[in-house]
Design a protein around this motif. Structure first.
Motif, PDB file in Angstrom:
ATOM      1  N   PHE A  96      -7.580  11.066  -6.613  1.00  0.00           N
ATOM      2  CA  PHE A  96      -7.417  11.316  -8.038  1.00  0.00           C
ATOM      3  C   PHE A  96      -7.399   9.991  -8.799  1.00  0.00           C
ATOM      4  O   PHE A  96      -7.046   8.942  -8.230  1.00  0.00           O
ATOM      5  N   PRO A  97      -7.767  10.016 -10.082  1.00  0.00           N
ATOM      6  CA  PRO A  97      -7.637   8.798 -10.888  1.00  0.00           C
ATOM      7  C   PRO A  97      -6.222   8.243 -10.815  1.00  0.00           C
ATOM      8  O   PRO A  97      -5.260   8.982 -11.040  1.00  0.00           O
ATOM      9  N   TRP A  98      -6.089   6.973 -10.479  1.00  0.00           N
ATOM     10  CA  TRP A  98      -4.819   6.275 -10.316  1.00  0.00           C
ATOM     11  C   TRP A  98      -4.039   6.735  -9.086  1.00  0.00           C
ATOM     12  O   TRP A  98      -2.947   6.258  -8.829  1.00  0.00           O
ATOM     13  N   GLY A  99      -4.592   7.654  -8.305  1.00  0.00           N
ATOM     14  CA  GLY A  99      -3.868   8.154  -7.144  1.00  0.00           C
ATOM     15  C   GLY A  99      -3.581   7.081  -6.107  1.00  0.00           C
ATOM     16  O   GLY A  99      -2.496   7.052  -5.511  1.00  0.00           O
ATOM     17  N   LEU A 101      -2.984   4.034  -6.596  1.00  0.00           N
ATOM     18  CA  LEU A 101      -1.897   3.184  -7.085  1.00  0.00           C
ATOM     19  C   LEU A 101      -0.529   3.788  -6.793  1.00  0.00           C
ATOM     20  O   LEU A 101       0.416   3.079  -6.451  1.00  0.00           O
ATOM     21  N   TYR A 102      -0.427   5.108  -6.898  1.00  0.00           N
ATOM     22  CA  TYR A 102       0.861   5.790  -6.730  1.00  0.00           C
ATOM     23  C   TYR A 102       1.011   6.440  -5.365  1.00  0.00           C
ATOM     24  O   TYR A 102       1.997   7.149  -5.124  1.00  0.00           O
ATOM     25  N   TYR A 103       0.037   6.220  -4.455  1.00  0.00           N
ATOM     26  CA  TYR A 103       0.037   6.967  -3.196  1.00  0.00           C
ATOM     27  C   TYR A 103       1.300   6.748  -2.371  1.00  0.00           C
ATOM     28  O   TYR A 103       1.826   7.692  -1.769  1.00  0.00           O
ATOM     29  N   SER A 104       1.795   5.520  -2.297  1.00  0.00           N
ATOM     30  CA  SER A 104       2.990   5.267  -1.474  1.00  0.00           C
ATOM     31  C   SER A 104       4.174   6.086  -1.974  1.00  0.00           C
ATOM     32  O   SER A 104       4.977   6.590  -1.177  1.00  0.00           O
ATOM     33  N   ASN A 105       4.283   6.257  -3.285  1.00  0.00           N
ATOM     34  CA  ASN A 105       5.338   7.082  -3.865  1.00  0.00           C
ATOM     35  C   ASN A 105       5.144   8.545  -3.484  1.00  0.00           C
ATOM     36  O   ASN A 105       6.085   9.230  -3.061  1.00  0.00           O
ATOM     37  N   THR A 185      -1.789  14.644 -14.331  1.00  0.00           N
ATOM     38  CA  THR A 185      -2.003  13.237 -14.004  1.00  0.00           C
ATOM     39  C   THR A 185      -1.559  12.985 -12.564  1.00  0.00           C
ATOM     40  O   THR A 185      -0.886  13.818 -11.945  1.00  0.00           O
ATOM     41  N   ALA A 186      -1.901  11.810 -12.039  1.00  0.00           N
ATOM     42  CA  ALA A 186      -1.469  11.439 -10.686  1.00  0.00           C
ATOM     43  C   ALA A 186       0.050  11.435 -10.587  1.00  0.00           C
ATOM     44  O   ALA A 186       0.620  11.869  -9.578  1.00  0.00           O
ATOM     45  N   GLU A 187       0.725  10.957 -11.625  1.00  0.00           N
ATOM     46  CA  GLU A 187       2.192  10.961 -11.617  1.00  0.00           C
ATOM     47  C   GLU A 187       2.729  12.380 -11.572  1.00  0.00           C
ATOM     48  O   GLU A 187       3.705  12.668 -10.869  1.00  0.00           O
TER      49      GLU A 187
END
Length: 205
Positions: A96-99, A101-105, A185-187
């Motif tokens: 996913f867009p920005w995924g 970046l946030y994958y570890s979370n 969103t990714a978040e």
């Protein structure tokens, strides 16, 4: 900022936006029915009426969802998300867009929790799914146990588990239908994962 403020402030912010929006426009873009002053939204097999302009998630018994993280997720969807039919592709979180970046979370909050909660007793997981037909979960031939189910109206996920053995801890994957790109969103997808795990954990007892 304390925990209460971290949920109350964004919820209040989105409630203000939600109240200002045309409910028929929300219904159109999210592909939901709006009647009697409320949207009809299905979440993991439970039918909810989502009131407008005051936001509340009420099931058919009139019980309200009080979990702030769920309320924020779904009010954000109604305010900002859009529904489009899936094109048949499934995506992992980091696609996913920005995924990425946030994958570890996402991995810690969702995949590891999912694996550790259900992957140590696969038969119990399968039994829980089968004893809750409202989930309308369809089995998949992948991993040691896998199911495809509807997260919310028209948005489907695939849940995959690999059980622990002498060498490896249990592991898991959550795949999202491609139309999630327009809805969350990714978040927000990390919250989707939390809702999935927490609701299934309640069903497990």
């Amino acid at each position: 900022m304390n925990t209460s403020n971290k949920t109350e402030i964004p919820l209040s912010y989105y409630q203000t936006i939600y109240q200002s929006l045309d409910p028929l426009e929300i219904a159109r873009k999210c592909n939901l029915e709006f009647n009697g002053g409320a949207f009809n939204l299905r979440v993991m097999g439970t039918e909810y009426r989502v009131s407008h302009p005051e936001f509340a998630l009420l099931d058919n018994d009139g019980s309200e969802v009080h979990e702030a993280y769920e309320k924020i997720l779904f009010i954000r969807y109604l305010c900002e998300g859009k529904y489009f039919p899936s094109q048949g592709k499934q995506l992992s979180y980091n696609e996913f867009p920005w995924g990425a970046l946030y994958y570890s979370n996402f991995k810690g909050r969702c995949l590891k929790r999912f694996a550790n909660t259900f992957g140590r007793d696969i038969p119990a997981f399968v039994k829980m799914i089968e004893q809750n037909p409202q989930l309308r979960a369809a089995p998949l031939k992948i991993g040691d146990a896998a199911y495809r189910l509807e997260f919310c109206s028209g948005l489907y996920v695939s849940l995959i588990l690999w059980q622990a053995d002498d060498e490896f801890s249990p592991s898991a994957q959550i795949l999202f239908d491609d139309n999630f790109v327009f809805a969350f969103t990714a978040e927000d997808l990390a919250v989707v994962g939390e809702v999935l795990v927490n609701r299934l954990k309640k069903l497990l007892g």
